[in-house]
Design a protein around this motif. Structure first.
Motif, mmCIF file in Angstrom:
data_model
loop_
_atom_site.group_PDB
_atom_site.id
_atom_site.type_symbol
_atom_site.label_atom_id
_atom_site.label_comp_id
_atom_site.label_asym_id
_atom_site.label_seq_id
_atom_site.Cartn_x
_atom_site.Cartn_y
_atom_site.Cartn_z
ATOM 1 N N MET A 1 0.833 -1.201 0.000
ATOM 2 C CA MET A 1 0.000 0.000 0.000
ATOM 3 C C MET A 1 0.870 1.254 0.000
ATOM 4 N N LEU A 2 1.959 1.234 0.768
ATOM 5 C CA LEU A 2 2.873 2.378 0.799
ATOM 6 C C LEU A 2 3.471 2.646 -0.574
ATOM 7 N N GLU A 3 3.873 1.585 -1.244
ATOM 8 C CA GLU A 3 4.481 1.734 -2.575
ATOM 9 C C GLU A 3 3.510 2.402 -3.545
ATOM 10 N N ALA A 4 2.215 2.145 -3.383
ATOM 11 C CA ALA A 4 1.215 2.671 -4.311
ATOM 12 C C ALA A 4 0.679 4.046 -3.902
ATOM 13 N N ALA A 5 0.866 4.422 -2.647
ATOM 14 C CA ALA A 5 0.259 5.662 -2.137
ATOM 15 C C ALA A 5 1.186 6.859 -2.309
ATOM 16 N N PRO A 6 0.629 7.998 -2.682
ATOM 17 C CA PRO A 6 1.453 9.200 -2.791
ATOM 18 C C PRO A 6 1.846 9.754 -1.416
ATOM 19 N N ASN A 7 1.042 9.450 -0.400
ATOM 20 C CA ASN A 7 1.293 9.943 0.952
ATOM 21 C C ASN A 7 1.018 8.807 1.944
ATOM 22 N N PRO A 8 2.001 8.421 2.766
ATOM 23 C CA PRO A 8 1.789 7.298 3.687
ATOM 24 C C PRO A 8 0.688 7.546 4.709
ATOM 25 N N MET A 9 0.369 8.820 4.956
ATOM 26 C CA MET A 9 -0.671 9.128 5.938
ATOM 27 C C MET A 9 -2.074 8.810 5.397
ATOM 28 N N THR A 10 -2.187 8.581 4.093
ATOM 29 C CA THR A 10 -3.497 8.265 3.513
ATOM 30 C C THR A 10 -3.775 6.769 3.489
ATOM 31 N N VAL A 11 -2.802 5.955 3.825
ATOM 32 C CA VAL A 11 -2.972 4.500 3.807
ATOM 33 C C VAL A 11 -3.790 4.081 5.023
ATOM 34 N N SER A 12 -4.806 3.255 4.784
ATOM 35 C CA SER A 12 -5.604 2.756 5.900
ATOM 36 C C SER A 12 -6.059 1.339 5.597
ATOM 37 N N GLY A 13 -6.417 0.639 6.664
ATOM 38 C CA GLY A 13 -6.902 -0.728 6.547
ATOM 39 C C GLY A 13 -7.370 -1.207 7.906
ATOM 40 N N GLY A 14 -8.177 -2.237 7.913
ATOM 41 C CA GLY A 14 -8.714 -2.761 9.163
ATOM 42 C C GLY A 14 -7.664 -3.312 10.108
ATOM 43 N N PHE A 15 -6.486 -3.604 9.591
ATOM 44 C CA PHE A 15 -5.404 -4.147 10.409
ATOM 45 C C PHE A 15 -4.405 -3.068 10.837
ATOM 46 N N LEU A 16 -4.690 -1.815 10.505
ATOM 47 C CA LEU A 16 -3.817 -0.691 10.837
ATOM 48 C C LEU A 16 -4.479 0.204 11.877
ATOM 49 N N HIS A 17 -3.707 0.592 12.896
ATOM 50 C CA HIS A 17 -4.231 1.413 13.983
ATOM 51 C C HIS A 17 -3.289 2.587 14.233
ATOM 52 N N PRO A 18 -3.740 3.814 13.948
ATOM 53 C CA PRO A 18 -2.882 4.970 14.211
ATOM 54 C C PRO A 18 -2.708 5.192 15.715
ATOM 55 N N GLU A 19 -1.495 5.465 16.092
ATOM 56 C CA GLU A 19 -1.167 5.833 17.470
ATOM 57 C C GLU A 19 -0.660 7.277 17.426
ATOM 58 N N SER A 20 -0.184 7.786 18.537
ATOM 59 C CA SER A 20 0.301 9.165 18.580
ATOM 60 C C SER A 20 1.636 9.303 17.839
ATOM 61 N N MET A 21 1.970 10.515 17.481
ATOM 62 C CA MET A 21 3.265 10.892 16.892
ATOM 63 C C MET A 21 3.547 10.216 15.544
ATOM 64 N N GLY A 22 2.517 9.798 14.830
ATOM 65 C CA GLY A 22 2.724 9.160 13.535
ATOM 66 C C GLY A 22 3.057 7.684 13.608
ATOM 67 N N ILE A 23 2.996 7.122 14.799
ATOM 68 C CA ILE A 23 3.251 5.690 14.982
ATOM 69 C C ILE A 23 2.017 4.932 14.502
ATOM 70 N N LEU A 24 2.249 3.794 13.878
ATOM 71 C CA LEU A 24 1.167 2.971 13.372
ATOM 72 C C LEU A 24 1.336 1.559 13.920
ATOM 73 N N ALA A 25 0.234 0.956 14.355
ATOM 74 C CA ALA A 25 0.265 -0.426 14.822
ATOM 75 C C ALA A 25 -0.346 -1.312 13.739
ATOM 76 N N VAL A 26 0.389 -2.363 13.373
ATOM 77 C CA VAL A 26 -0.075 -3.359 12.410
ATOM 78 C C VAL A 26 -0.473 -4.578 13.237
ATOM 79 N N ASP A 27 -1.749 -5.026 13.118
ATOM 80 C CA ASP A 27 -2.177 -6.136 13.973
ATOM 81 C C ASP A 27 -2.245 -7.465 13.226
ATOM 82 N N GLN A 28 -2.760 -8.473 13.900
ATOM 83 C CA GLN A 28 -2.783 -9.851 13.417
ATOM 84 C C GLN A 28 -4.050 -10.209 12.642
ATOM 85 N N LYS A 29 -4.966 -9.266 12.455
ATOM 86 C CA LYS A 29 -6.250 -9.570 11.806
ATOM 87 C C LYS A 29 -6.053 -10.265 10.469
#
Length: 120
Positions: free
Chosen positions: A39-67
Protein backbone atom coordinates in the motif's frame (compact mmCIF):
# COMPACT_ATOMS: atom_id res chain seq x y z
CA UNK A 1 12.59 4.95 -5.00
CA UNK A 2 11.20 1.98 -3.05
CA UNK A 3 10.50 1.97 0.67
CA UNK A 4 13.17 0.38 2.84
CA UNK A 5 12.92 -1.20 6.28
CA UNK A 6 14.97 -0.14 9.28
CA UNK A 7 14.78 -2.14 12.52
CA UNK A 8 15.51 -1.37 16.15
CA UNK A 9 17.37 -3.67 18.52
CA UNK A 10 14.17 -4.06 20.50
CA UNK A 11 12.28 -5.20 17.40
CA UNK A 12 14.96 -7.82 16.73
CA UNK A 13 14.83 -9.11 20.33
CA UNK A 14 11.03 -9.13 20.50
CA UNK A 15 10.79 -10.79 17.08
CA UNK A 16 13.00 -13.67 18.26
CA UNK A 17 10.69 -14.19 21.25
CA UNK A 18 7.69 -14.31 18.89
CA UNK A 19 9.49 -16.78 16.61
CA UNK A 20 9.79 -19.19 19.56
CA UNK A 21 6.63 -18.48 21.58
CA UNK A 22 4.00 -17.12 19.16
CA UNK A 23 4.96 -17.95 15.58
CA UNK A 24 1.38 -17.82 14.26
CA UNK A 25 0.90 -14.28 15.57
CA UNK A 26 4.25 -13.21 14.13
CA UNK A 27 3.37 -14.70 10.74
CA UNK A 28 0.02 -12.87 10.77
CA UNK A 29 1.50 -9.43 11.54
CA UNK A 30 4.30 -9.96 9.02
CA UNK A 31 1.73 -10.84 6.36
CA UNK A 32 -0.12 -7.60 7.18
CA UNK A 33 3.20 -5.72 7.15
CA UNK A 34 3.71 -6.97 3.59
CA UNK A 35 0.23 -5.72 2.69
CA UNK A 36 1.03 -2.35 4.27
CA UNK A 37 4.32 -2.12 2.34
CA UNK A 38 2.46 -2.75 -0.92
CA UNK A 39 0.00 0.00 0.00
CA UNK A 40 2.87 2.38 0.80
CA UNK A 41 4.48 1.73 -2.58
CA UNK A 42 1.21 2.67 -4.31
CA UNK A 43 0.26 5.66 -2.14
CA UNK A 44 1.45 9.20 -2.79
CA UNK A 45 1.29 9.94 0.95
CA UNK A 46 1.79 7.30 3.69
CA UNK A 47 -0.67 9.13 5.94
CA UNK A 48 -3.50 8.26 3.51
CA UNK A 49 -2.97 4.50 3.81
CA UNK A 50 -5.60 2.76 5.90
CA UNK A 51 -6.90 -0.73 6.55
CA UNK A 52 -8.71 -2.76 9.16
CA UNK A 53 -5.40 -4.15 10.41
CA UNK A 54 -3.82 -0.69 10.84
CA UNK A 55 -4.23 1.41 13.98
CA UNK A 56 -2.88 4.97 14.21
CA UNK A 57 -1.17 5.83 17.47
CA UNK A 58 0.30 9.17 18.58
CA UNK A 59 3.26 10.89 16.89
CA UNK A 60 2.72 9.16 13.54
CA UNK A 61 3.25 5.69 14.98
CA UNK A 62 1.17 2.97 13.37
CA UNK A 63 0.27 -0.43 14.82
CA UNK A 64 -0.07 -3.36 12.41
CA UNK A 65 -2.18 -6.14 13.97
CA UNK A 66 -2.78 -9.85 13.42
CA UNK A 67 -6.25 -9.57 11.81
CA UNK A 68 -6.86 -12.00 8.97
CA UNK A 69 -4.29 -14.46 10.27
CA UNK A 70 -6.77 -17.03 11.52
CA UNK A 71 -8.79 -17.67 14.63
CA UNK A 72 -7.57 -17.99 18.21
CA UNK A 73 -4.61 -15.66 17.73
CA UNK A 74 -3.64 -13.40 20.61
CA UNK A 75 -3.93 -9.68 19.93
CA UNK A 76 -0.54 -8.66 18.59
CA UNK A 77 0.71 -5.33 17.34
CA UNK A 78 3.79 -4.50 15.34
CA UNK A 79 4.61 -0.82 15.81
CA UNK A 80 6.06 1.06 12.85
CA UNK A 81 6.93 4.62 11.91
CA UNK A 82 7.10 5.87 8.33
CA UNK A 83 9.49 8.61 7.19
CA UNK A 84 8.20 9.73 3.78
CA UNK A 85 11.19 11.97 3.10
CA UNK A 86 13.59 9.02 3.07
CA UNK A 87 10.94 6.37 2.25
CA UNK A 88 12.03 4.46 5.35
CA UNK A 89 9.68 2.35 7.44
CA UNK A 90 11.03 1.81 10.94
CA UNK A 91 10.05 -1.45 12.63
CA UNK A 92 10.03 -0.39 16.28
CA UNK A 93 8.72 -3.30 18.37
CA UNK A 94 6.07 -5.99 18.58
CA UNK A 95 3.90 -6.86 21.56
CA UNK A 96 0.55 -7.96 22.90
CA UNK A 97 -2.25 -6.23 24.75
CA UNK A 98 -0.46 -6.57 28.11
CA UNK A 99 2.66 -4.77 26.85
CA UNK A 100 0.81 -2.17 24.77
CA UNK A 101 1.34 0.79 27.12
CA UNK A 102 5.09 0.26 27.55
CA UNK A 103 5.46 -0.55 23.84
CA UNK A 104 3.85 2.76 22.86
CA UNK A 105 6.04 4.65 25.35
CA UNK A 106 9.14 3.03 23.82
CA UNK A 107 7.92 3.92 20.33
CA UNK A 108 7.29 7.54 21.30
CA UNK A 109 10.83 7.87 22.69
CA UNK A 110 12.28 6.24 19.58
CA UNK A 111 10.33 8.49 17.19
CA UNK A 112 11.35 11.56 19.19
CA UNK A 113 15.01 10.48 18.83
CA UNK A 114 14.57 9.86 15.10
CA UNK A 115 13.07 13.33 14.64
CA UNK A 116 15.87 14.93 16.67
CA UNK A 117 18.47 13.26 14.44
CA UNK A 118 16.55 14.47 11.38
CA UNK A 119 16.57 18.07 12.65
CA UNK A 120 20.35 18.17 12.97
Amino acid sequence: MRWSLQTTERWETDKEWYVKKRPAELAAVLRNLDRYMQMLEAAPNPMTVSGGFLHPESMGILAVDQKGGGSNLQQTRLYVFAEPETRTLHLLTIGDKASQSKDIQFCQRTVKNLRNKEAR
